[in-house]
Structures are given as structure tokens and as C-alpha cells.
Design an enzyme around this catalytic site. Structure first.
Site, PDB file in Angstrom:
ATOM      1  N   ASP A 121      32.937  -2.860 -17.306  1.00  0.00           N
ATOM      2  CA  ASP A 121      34.087  -3.232 -16.496  1.00  0.00           C
ATOM      3  C   ASP A 121      35.294  -2.504 -17.092  1.00  0.00           C
ATOM      4  O   ASP A 121      35.196  -1.909 -18.180  1.00  0.00           O
ATOM      5  CB  ASP A 121      34.261  -4.748 -16.538  1.00  0.00           C
ATOM      6  CG  ASP A 121      35.438  -5.231 -15.723  1.00  0.00           C
ATOM      7  OD1 ASP A 121      35.748  -4.611 -14.698  1.00  0.00           O
ATOM      8  OD2 ASP A 121      36.072  -6.232 -16.123  1.00  0.00           O
TER       9      ASP A 121
ATOM     10  N   ASP B  46      39.189  -3.738 -16.744  1.00  0.00           N
ATOM     11  CA  ASP B  46      40.249  -4.627 -17.234  1.00  0.00           C
ATOM     12  C   ASP B  46      39.712  -5.627 -18.244  1.00  0.00           C
ATOM     13  O   ASP B  46      38.720  -6.318 -17.992  1.00  0.00           O
ATOM     14  CB  ASP B  46      40.896  -5.376 -16.060  1.00  0.00           C
ATOM     15  CG  ASP B  46      41.579  -4.427 -15.094  1.00  0.00           C
ATOM     16  OD1 ASP B  46      42.470  -3.683 -15.529  1.00  0.00           O
ATOM     17  OD2 ASP B  46      41.194  -4.412 -13.902  1.00  0.00           O
TER      18      ASP B  46
ATOM     19  N   ASP C  21      34.281  -9.041 -19.065  1.00  0.00           N
ATOM     20  CA  ASP C  21      34.987 -10.197 -19.612  1.00  0.00           C
ATOM     21  C   ASP C  21      34.815 -11.450 -18.761  1.00  0.00           C
ATOM     22  O   ASP C  21      35.030 -12.564 -19.242  1.00  0.00           O
ATOM     23  CB  ASP C  21      36.483  -9.894 -19.760  1.00  0.00           C
ATOM     24  CG  ASP C  21      37.169  -9.744 -18.414  1.00  0.00           C
ATOM     25  OD1 ASP C  21      36.862  -8.768 -17.704  1.00  0.00           O
ATOM     26  OD2 ASP C  21      38.004 -10.596 -18.062  1.00  0.00           O
TER      27      ASP C  21
END
Length: 596
Positions: A149, A151, A434
Site C-alpha cells: 500500500d 499511505d 496499514d
């Protein structure tokens, strides 16, 4: 004293006492213990100190032997750290038993001395936030493809971004949704909320829930004020239990209860608390459901209108942290012949700006596939949206996608086409993200990929766990709990009064250890002794977890991560390395010295 010596001392002490411990009410003398700290509590509480009869307060606890030059702890009080002097009794096991009260306090003091002697200062100092923790056995030698990912995975952001999101969403509430101007008086509160909390949409309550769907007492907030436990019980029909499966759903999105699982949600939780507090303190009637929807829309507008992207791109130095570590990780993976791919919900212009800042203009050369605006988690579950190719300016092209080529940028798409076009399946793929739901859950449960969770909060949490105050307080809390479990057979009036004092101290210790992490909600991983709902999901949806992707730099790419075997309640605590999970687990920590 080294960790190994502490473990050995505890083991000798526990087993020597256990062999002499009498059965209680016909049960075995082996009690349920929680880790090594619990072993100290349960073992000492169960075994006592007398060589002939552990239930006689007539003998002293043998003191531990310190090695030459060992750091000695200053002589501490009988009571636990931070606990009032009411429990600092002068009774000792050498005094003749006068009454049941004296006997119980003698056992208490024996145990307190044992904990103080056997857990030296710095026992957990070997913990470090650069460790990779394993929920499941993972061999990096079997992983050929690494996915990321963007961010809060490849790009870590400073806390200044949360403040900007909060301030802008607050302005949207006032200007777009016509909320009162008085809301502007509420500034962002950086340490109020924590990731993984639940929000009761209909009641307007922010709370922390454990792995068994029970609310942790003392962690329910209406606005900025805690709700008394008695009121919480009334609101939930006399129980702390919340039926999350029907109220929240698998992804924690409602309809009645919402779970906030990513770091971007912290400003949203704070704004919800602030808005509730404003209406309550000003005696303004409002519907909590409307408030929740309005705040959610205001936060969404910050992202949809591109404000966050604009802030970051205008001041990369202010908002992006530790980009050189991301660069080092990508270089290491490519150098070892690994294939890399990127799947993110962020737009290409934003990702391109950030990756150029962290890695350089040739950042796309590191990745075999780059997918932006993927619309996760729907990317992993739907098979409708096709891939669109973007040109170097980020504009959409109209050609049909029959292969995913290196150096190209793709938009949207779905995982089923991704698997068909790449052939990247099963445990040879390791994906980092996250968000436990949007990034990891479906990949693990439906597709068998290996998953790695990025949990930046680990850095602060391991610092707290490594302090002497926390280590000694938690050990004493577990020991006191074991003592209460062992001696609850004494039920006369005097004994009940002692147990009331012990229970009060136990609650004080719980509150104190919670406050060391966050005064409102405590650790994101624990609700007192139980794992949090967030923690249980973390264990379920991630094979490994770490504070940042840079933790990979501590290990070579043939390393195997082994999960700790923690004792179940019915098992004996034979694995003394549970004192400090994570100790000595970063074999190449010195390799980070040139980066940090």
C-alpha cells in the site's frame, strides 16, 4: 541481571514452591498464569514461603542472589508503585499469626518482596520498535513477490497532517453543514483518540472493546467526558457486551457501531468527540446519528476534494517522514531479485510526487506493477471494474488491458484480473498495508497471500513497555491477581475486607498501567488483561506486523519468523522467554545505524 538470569531465577523459585504447594478444594496446585509476570504472581501466591506448609506465615521468602556489579533497585515500598499508603503493611511472614487479616497481609508482603527482588531494573530494555513480530510462521525465502500500500505504508506522515485534516473538516461542518461557530473554539487534541476504537452511532459514545466484544470499563466517552460505568451498564441492558457481529458487521462499518481502524480516522474520532461535547455543554438538542453522518461527510470532503493531497505535495519535508528508509527497503528487495507491486487508493499525481521525493524520479523502475485509485477493499472483492491505463501525465487511455506491464501506470481494476494477468498467487506473495480490513483481511482469508501489517503505534507502545515502572507495575498486578485467585477460599468477614482492599489496589494498578499509554483509552493492544478487538483482528489478518517497512532492513531475505508459543490457560509456563517478547529478535539491528 540479564533476562536469562531473571527467567532462571523465576523458574527455580516457582518450581520449588509448586512442589510444596497444597491442593485447593480438591484441585491441582497448578494455576492459570499469564506469561512470566503471571508466573511470578501465581507461583508465589500459590506456594507461599514456609518449607513445611505454604499456608503458614512462619518462614521467610528466600532472597535472590545478585551477580557482582548488578544494578540494584532501591528498596521499594510494600505497596505497588503509585498506590496509596493504605496497603503499606508492616506484617511479615516471621510474625506469629494473630488473626486471618494478619496472615493474609503476610502472604501479600512475601509476594511483594519476591516480585521486587526477582524483576530487576531494565529487565525489558532489550525490547525495540524495529522488531518484526510474527503471528504465523513466515519464511522470507519462500516469498518472491512483495506488494505495498502507499499511505502509512511506504509513506509515513507526521502528526501535523492530522491537525490539518481536523481543522479543515471542522470548517466544513461550520460552513457547509451550518454547525455553530462555537465549534471553532475546539482545537485538535493530538493524544485524545487511539486507533481501533468503536463508536456507537446512535448513542454518540466512543469506546474501547476487547476481543470478546466487551467494553472496557472506564474507556467510554460521550464527547470529551468519561461516562460512569454504572451508566454504561444501564445503556447496554446491564452488560458490557456489544453484539458487534450484528451491530458492526465484518468490516466494522455499522449500521449501529463503527470501528475506526486506520490512522486517518484519528482526526475523525476527535472531531466527533468535540462536536458531541459542544452540543452537550451548551445544552443544545441534537441527533447523534445526524452528527455522525455529517462528520463522516466532512472528513470525506477533505479527501475527495484533494485537500490532503495538496498539503502534502506542497510541503513534502513537513509531512513525509523517513523516506530514506523506504528507499533502502526497495533497493534491498530489488537487489535480491524480488518482484514488487503497488496497489493504492491514492491518485497517481500524489503518489508520483511522494515517491519521487523518497526514492527519486526513477521510482517506477522498482515496481513491476503500479495500480492507483484501486478503490480498496472493493478491489479485492469485486470483479467488475476493468483496469485503465494512464499516460505519463496521469490521463486515462482507452485501450483494452491484456497484460500488466512494468513501467506503466494502471487505475482501478480488480484482484481477480490482477491474479489472472500476473499469476501471482498464494504464499509466495507478501503484501504490506496499514488497514487491517481494506488492505489485509480479504487477501489472507480469500486468496492465501501472506500479509504484513504496518502499526506505527508500536514505536511508542514498546517504549512504555520497556520502562521499569510499567514492568514492575504489571508484574505486581499479575502477581496480586494470582494471590487473590489462590486465597479466595478464605471467606470470613476479615478476609473479605482484605480482599476489598486488594481489589481496590488491583483496579488502581490497572488504571495506572492504562494511563501510561493513553489516559483515555490505554494501549491499542490490551484492555486490561484481554487483547483488544483491534489486537485480535491484527492477529487474525496479518502473518507478521511491524512499526514500519524499514524493519525489513534488520533481517536478510532468507529469514524465517517464528511466532512465540505463549502458554494457554491450561498449560504450564515453561517458556520463560515470554518475559519480553521481541527481545534479541533483530539480528541485524546494527545495519540500521547508517539510516537512523
Amino acid at each position: 541481571m540479564s533476562l536469562k538470569r531473571v527467567s532462571s531465577a523465576l523458574s527455580r523459585s516457582l518450581w520449588s514452591r509448586r512442589s510444596r504447594s497444597p491442593a485447593v478444594s480438591g484441585c491441582s496446585s497448578v494455576h492459570r498464569l499469564s506469561g512470566a509476570a503471571g508466573a511470578a504472581g501465581g507461583g508465589a501466591g500459590a506456594g507461599g514461603s514456609s518449607s513445611s506448609d505454604p499456608d503458614r506465615p512462619g518462614a521467610d521468602v528466600p532472597s535472590s542472589t545478585e551477580p557482582p556489579g548488578a544494578k540494584k533497585r532501591p528498596k521499594g515500598p510494600v505497596g505497588a508503585p503509585g498506590v496509596g499508603a493504605v496497603r503499606r503493611r508492616s506484617y511479615t511472614s516471621t510474625a506469629a499469626p494473630v488473626d486471618k487479616r494478619s496472615y493474609l497481609w503476610a502472604r501479600y508482603n512475601d509476594l511483594r518482596r519476591l516480585v521486587h527482588d526477582l524483576i530487576p531494573p531494565g529487565a525489558c530494555n532489550l525490547l525495540n520498535s524495529s522488531t518484526i513480530y510474527a503471528n504465523n510462521e513466515v519464511s522470507l525465502a519462500e516469498v518472491d513477490i512483495y506488494g505495498f500500500d502507499y499511505d502509512y505504508t511506504l509513506a509515513l506522515y507526521s502528526n501535523a497532517l492530522n491537525t490539518m485534516i481536523y481543522n479543515t473538516a471542522r470548517s466544513f461542518l461550520i460552513e457547509h453543514f451550518k454547525y455553530p461557530e462555537g465549534l471553532r473554539k475546539y482545537d485538535y487534541i493530538p493524544n485524545f483518540a487511539a486507533r481501533g476504537l468503536h463508536y456507537d452511532i446512535q448513542k454518540g459514545l466512543l469506546m474501547k472493546i476487547d476481543a470478546f466484544h466487551y467494553i472496557q470499563p472506564g474507556t467510554v466517552y460521550r464527547g470529551l467526558s468519561p461516562v460512569p460505568d454504572e451508566e454504561v451498564l444501564q445503556l447496554y441492558g446491564g452488560t458490557y457486551h456489544v453484539p458487534l457481529q450484528q451491530d458492526s458487521g465484518f468490516y466494522g462499518k455499522g449500521p449501529k457501531v463503527k470501528q475506526f481502524m486506520d490512522i486517518f480516522s484519528i482526526p475523525e474520532m476527535t472531531l466527533l468527540a468535540v462536536a458531541n461535547d459542544f452540543f452537550i455543554t451548551n445544552n443544545i438538542e441534537y441527533d447523534p446519528v445526524h452528527l455522525f453522518k455529517d462528520v463522516s461527510e466532512a472528513i470525506g470532503m477533505v479527501h475527495l476534494k484533494g485537500y490532503m493531497y495538496k498539503w502534502v505535495m506542497q510541503d513534502l519535508d513537513k509531512f513525509i517522514q523517513r523516506g530514506e528508509e523506504t528507499d533502502a527497503v526497495l533497493h534491498q528487495l530489488v537487489r535480491d531479485g524480488k518482484k514488487l507491486f503497488l496497489i493504492t487508493n491514492s491518485p497517481f499525481s500524489f503518489v508520483d510526487k511522494g515517491m519521487t521525493y523518497m526514492v527519486g524520479k526513477n521510482w517506477r523502475d522498482f515496481f513491476d506493477v503500479v495500480i492507483v485509485q484501486a478503490d480498496k477493499p472493493h478491489f479485492f472483492t469485486d470483479c467488475i471494474k476493468p483496469f485503465r491505463r494512464l499516460d505519463d501525465k496521469g490521463d486515462q487511455r482507452w485501450d483494452k488491458i491484456t497484460s500488466l506491464e512494468k513501467g506503466q501506470i494502471y487505475k482501478q481494476g480488480n484482484l481477480f484480473d490482477f491474479l489472472r494477468l500476473t499469476g501471482w498467487r498464494g504464499s509466495k506473495v507478501l503484501y504490506f498495508g496499514d488497514h487491517l480490513y481494506s488492505d489485509l483481511a480479504d487477501l489472507m482469508l480469500r486468496h492465501g497471500w501472506r500479509t504484513a501489517a504496518i502499526v506505527p503505534e508500536l514505536e511508542q507502545e514498546t517504549k512504555v513497555v520497556s520502562t521499569d515502572r510499567y514492568a514492575l507495575s504489571l508484574t505486581w498486578l499479575q502477581a496480586l491477581t494470582g494471590l487473590m485467585e489462590r486465597l479466595q477460599i478464605h471467606r470470613d468477614l476479615e478476609s473479605k475486607q482484605v480482599f476489598q482492599e486488594w481489589q481496590k489496589e488491583r483496579e488502581e494498578l490497572r488504571i495506572m498501567t492504562k494511563n501510561l499509554f493513553n489516559p483515555q483509552f490505554g494501549s491499542i493492544f490490551r484492555t486490561c488483561h484481554n487483547p483488544t478487538y483491534f489486537s485480535r483482528r491484527l492477529c487474525r489478518f496479518s502473518d507478521i506486523y511491524m512499526a514500519s517497512v524499514s524493519c525489513l532492513l534488520n533481517y536478510d531475505l532468507s529469514y524465517t519468523f517464528y511466532p512465540r508459543r505463549t502458554p494457554l490457560q491450561h498449560e504450564a509456563p515453561l517458556w520463560m522467554d515470554q518475559l519480553c517478547t521481541g527481545c534479541l529478535k533483530t539480528p541485524f539491528l546494527e545495519e540500521m545505524s547508517h539510516i537512523r
